[in-house]
Design a protein around this motif. Sequence first.
Motif, PDB file in Angstrom:
ATOM      1  N   VAL A  47       0.851  -1.190   0.000  1.00 50.56           N
ATOM      2  CA  VAL A  47       0.000   0.000   0.000  1.00 50.56           C
ATOM      3  C   VAL A  47       0.887   1.239   0.000  1.00 50.56           C
ATOM      4  O   VAL A  47       1.762   1.397   0.856  1.00 50.56           O
ATOM      5  CB  VAL A  47      -0.923   0.012   1.234  1.00 50.56           C
ATOM      6  N   GLY A  48       0.665   2.121  -0.968  1.00 47.36           N
ATOM      7  CA  GLY A  48       1.523   3.284  -1.095  1.00 47.36           C
ATOM      8  C   GLY A  48       0.785   4.588  -1.270  1.00 47.36           C
ATOM      9  O   GLY A  48      -0.443   4.618  -1.406  1.00 47.36           O
ATOM     10  N   LEU A  49       1.542   5.663  -1.267  1.00 48.45           N
ATOM     11  CA  LEU A  49       0.997   6.987  -1.569  1.00 48.45           C
ATOM     12  C   LEU A  49       0.913   7.197  -3.075  1.00 48.45           C
ATOM     13  O   LEU A  49       0.170   8.053  -3.565  1.00 48.45           O
ATOM     14  CB  LEU A  49       1.875   8.073  -0.941  1.00 48.45           C
ATOM     15  N   SER A  50       1.692   6.424  -3.819  1.00 47.14           N
ATOM     16  CA  SER A  50       1.662   6.455  -5.278  1.00 47.14           C
ATOM     17  C   SER A  50       1.842   5.030  -5.786  1.00 47.14           C
ATOM     18  O   SER A  50       2.247   4.146  -5.028  1.00 47.14           O
ATOM     19  CB  SER A  50       2.765   7.364  -5.828  1.00 47.14           C
TER      20      SER A  50
ATOM     21  N   ASP B 232       0.154  -2.340  -4.680  1.00 52.28           N
ATOM     22  CA  ASP B 232      -1.086  -2.992  -5.124  1.00 52.28           C
ATOM     23  C   ASP B 232      -2.265  -2.033  -5.000  1.00 52.28           C
ATOM     24  O   ASP B 232      -3.197  -2.074  -5.803  1.00 52.28           O
ATOM     25  CB  ASP B 232      -1.364  -4.245  -4.282  1.00 52.28           C
ATOM     26  N   LYS B 233      -2.214  -1.197  -3.955  1.00 52.04           N
ATOM     27  CA  LYS B 233      -3.300  -0.261  -3.690  1.00 52.04           C
ATOM     28  C   LYS B 233      -2.730   1.066  -3.204  1.00 52.04           C
ATOM     29  O   LYS B 233      -1.676   1.101  -2.562  1.00 52.04           O
ATOM     30  CB  LYS B 233      -4.235  -0.805  -2.597  1.00 52.04           C
ATOM     31  N   LEU B 234      -3.427   2.148  -3.498  1.00 53.30           N
ATOM     32  CA  LEU B 234      -3.142   3.424  -2.864  1.00 53.30           C
ATOM     33  C   LEU B 234      -3.882   3.469  -1.531  1.00 53.30           C
ATOM     34  O   LEU B 234      -4.872   2.749  -1.329  1.00 53.30           O
ATOM     35  CB  LEU B 234      -3.587   4.573  -3.754  1.00 53.30           C
ATOM     36  N   ILE B 235      -3.420   4.335  -0.622  1.00 56.60           N
ATOM     37  CA  ILE B 235      -4.006   4.302   0.721  1.00 56.60           C
ATOM     38  C   ILE B 235      -5.509   4.570   0.715  1.00 56.60           C
ATOM     39  O   ILE B 235      -6.248   3.958   1.485  1.00 56.60           O
ATOM     40  CB  ILE B 235      -3.277   5.279   1.679  1.00 56.60           C
ATOM     41  N   ASP B 236      -5.979   5.457  -0.161  1.00 56.65           N
ATOM     42  CA  ASP B 236      -7.412   5.765  -0.152  1.00 56.65           C
ATOM     43  C   ASP B 236      -8.261   4.666  -0.783  1.00 56.65           C
ATOM     44  O   ASP B 236      -9.486   4.729  -0.749  1.00 56.65           O
ATOM     45  CB  ASP B 236      -7.695   7.119  -0.814  1.00 56.65           C
ATOM     46  N   GLU B 237      -7.598   3.658  -1.353  1.00 60.14           N
ATOM     47  CA  GLU B 237      -8.324   2.515  -1.924  1.00 60.14           C
ATOM     48  C   GLU B 237      -8.505   1.392  -0.909  1.00 60.14           C
ATOM     49  O   GLU B 237      -9.247   0.439  -1.169  1.00 60.14           O
ATOM     50  CB  GLU B 237      -7.577   1.975  -3.149  1.00 60.14           C
ATOM     51  N   VAL B 238      -7.838   1.482   0.223  1.00 62.27           N
ATOM     52  CA  VAL B 238      -7.949   0.453   1.261  1.00 62.27           C
ATOM     53  C   VAL B 238      -8.986   0.908   2.282  1.00 62.27           C
ATOM     54  O   VAL B 238      -8.755   1.854   3.040  1.00 62.27           O
ATOM     55  CB  VAL B 238      -6.590   0.206   1.955  1.00 62.27           C
ATOM     56  N   LYS B 239     -10.108   0.241   2.308  1.00 66.61           N
ATOM     57  CA  LYS B 239     -11.198   0.627   3.203  1.00 66.61           C
ATOM     58  C   LYS B 239     -11.121  -0.088   4.545  1.00 66.61           C
ATOM     59  O   LYS B 239     -11.601   0.414   5.554  1.00 66.61           O
ATOM     60  CB  LYS B 239     -12.551   0.334   2.543  1.00 66.61           C
TER      61      LYS B 239
ATOM     62  N   LEU C 166       8.640  13.312   4.125  1.00 63.61           N
ATOM     63  CA  LEU C 166       8.252  12.704   2.852  1.00 63.61           C
ATOM     64  C   LEU C 166       7.065  11.753   2.998  1.00 63.61           C
ATOM     65  O   LEU C 166       6.319  11.537   2.036  1.00 63.61           O
ATOM     66  CB  LEU C 166       9.445  11.934   2.264  1.00 63.61           C
ATOM     67  N   ASN C 167       6.902  11.190   4.201  1.00 63.12           N
ATOM     68  CA  ASN C 167       5.882  10.161   4.406  1.00 63.12           C
ATOM     69  C   ASN C 167       4.745  10.608   5.319  1.00 63.12           C
ATOM     70  O   ASN C 167       3.962   9.776   5.794  1.00 63.12           O
ATOM     71  CB  ASN C 167       6.546   8.899   4.980  1.00 63.12           C
ATOM     72  N   LYS C 168       4.629  11.905   5.555  1.00 64.17           N
ATOM     73  CA  LYS C 168       3.633  12.394   6.515  1.00 64.17           C
ATOM     74  C   LYS C 168       2.198  12.095   6.098  1.00 64.17           C
ATOM     75  O   LYS C 168       1.299  12.003   6.951  1.00 64.17           O
ATOM     76  CB  LYS C 168       3.820  13.891   6.734  1.00 64.17           C
ATOM     77  N   ASP C 169       1.947  11.895   4.799  1.00 68.35           N
ATOM     78  CA  ASP C 169       0.580  11.625   4.353  1.00 68.35           C
ATOM     79  C   ASP C 169       0.096  10.235   4.749  1.00 68.35           C
ATOM     80  O   ASP C 169      -1.104   9.945   4.656  1.00 68.35           O
ATOM     81  CB  ASP C 169       0.475  11.795   2.837  1.00 68.35           C
ATOM     82  N   PHE C 170       1.009   9.362   5.184  1.00 63.21           N
ATOM     83  CA  PHE C 170       0.591   8.059   5.709  1.00 63.21           C
ATOM     84  C   PHE C 170      -0.061   8.190   7.093  1.00 63.21           C
ATOM     85  O   PHE C 170      -0.855   7.332   7.497  1.00 63.21           O
ATOM     86  CB  PHE C 170       1.796   7.117   5.852  1.00 63.21           C
TER      87      PHE C 170
ATOM     88  N   HIS D  65      -7.104   3.775  10.581  1.00 57.39           N
ATOM     89  CA  HIS D  65      -7.316   2.319  10.576  1.00 57.39           C
ATOM     90  C   HIS D  65      -7.029   1.701  11.941  1.00 57.39           C
ATOM     91  O   HIS D  65      -7.647   0.689  12.304  1.00 57.39           O
ATOM     92  CB  HIS D  65      -6.478   1.676   9.466  1.00 57.39           C
ATOM     93  N   TYR D  66      -6.110   2.292  12.690  1.00 57.75           N
ATOM     94  CA  TYR D  66      -5.896   1.802  14.056  1.00 57.75           C
ATOM     95  C   TYR D  66      -7.170   1.976  14.874  1.00 57.75           C
ATOM     96  O   TYR D  66      -7.596   1.054  15.591  1.00 57.75           O
ATOM     97  CB  TYR D  66      -4.735   2.536  14.719  1.00 57.75           C
ATOM     98  N   HIS D  67      -7.795   3.123  14.783  1.00 59.83           N
ATOM     99  CA  HIS D  67      -9.020   3.372  15.543  1.00 59.83           C
ATOM    100  C   HIS D  67     -10.191   2.524  15.035  1.00 59.83           C
ATOM    101  O   HIS D  67     -11.161   2.315  15.765  1.00 59.83           O
ATOM    102  CB  HIS D  67      -9.365   4.853  15.512  1.00 59.83           C
TER     103      HIS D  67
END
Length: 326
Positions: free
Chosen positions: A45-48, A63-70, A90-94, A101-103
């Motif tokens: 799962v990536g940002l791009s 395989d998936k972008l983060i907004d595609e993982v529900k 560089l990775n703050k958008d994660f 998802h933790y919550h």
Amino acid sequence: MKHISILVPETAVIESIADPGYLFRMVNEFLESSGKPALFHVQLVGLSKETRLNNSLFSVHADKLIDEVKKTDLIFIPALSGHMKTALELNKDFLPWIIDHYHKGAEVASLCIGAFLLASTGLLKGKQCSTHWLHATEFREMFPDVTLVDGSIITEEQRIYSSGGANSYWNLLLYLVEKYTDRDTAILASKFFAIDIDRESQAAFMMFQGQKDHEDIEIKKVQEFIESNYQDKITVDQLAGMSALGRRSFERRFSKATNNTVVEYIQRVKIEAAKRSFESSRKNITEVMFDVGYTDTKAFRDVFKKITGLTPIEYRNKYNKQAVPA
């Protein structure tokens, strides 16, 4: 079916992306070969869609972008490399995705210095954490509200996991395999990948380099004195006198600067010298003990094991293959 999301951060160590996927896919094969259904659905799962690593030497395709993982059950945060503050930026958008998802009930596991990205979520506040021993001082400075457990291979608290340095993340991976499957499957995986299961400490691999990333010049002078005279008997009063401070004030100032008490620091310097001698010389245990300023065999053995997790004989036999007398 357990959904596993392995993040693909910028500046990630590629092995810590590939290894979790390899392990859990092999566990699926182990389960299927014994007549059981596969248990894990593994995705990158990536940002791009594409992330280039190691100066573009490798290219990782998500395989998936983060907004595609529900929904996901377990999130792996791989080890990062390079300058940590740059890597975190560089990775703050994660971060909001991990928190969300933790919550929602997902578990989160950081591998090695992926702990920096995990801690940046705020989810570790007031909790314990492991990371690579080499980055312990930097981690404490950046995340003072997280309790870093020195030398630990695995920490677990409230669905959050972290691992110690470098390849010790394999022990966390095996731990999670056992949690999700059973002990026999974890043992099979440990044999397949030739990993020592149940290792609890990275202490034997730690190299003490002295915590000098501080601005207290007087304390640095004391540290340098200890490191130059470790073979002698050094007392706290002697060191306090060198710094022209009262003993209590000196001890408080030393601990604040180094994250060690004075006695702990002296012990760690002596034991680091002993480790180097065991690794490179043919001296026996008693000779090394005297060389680093100990005269009591039991005291030397107890301190050595406390710091390294091994007895002097065990350490010498592990890291020096020349046959030498005990």
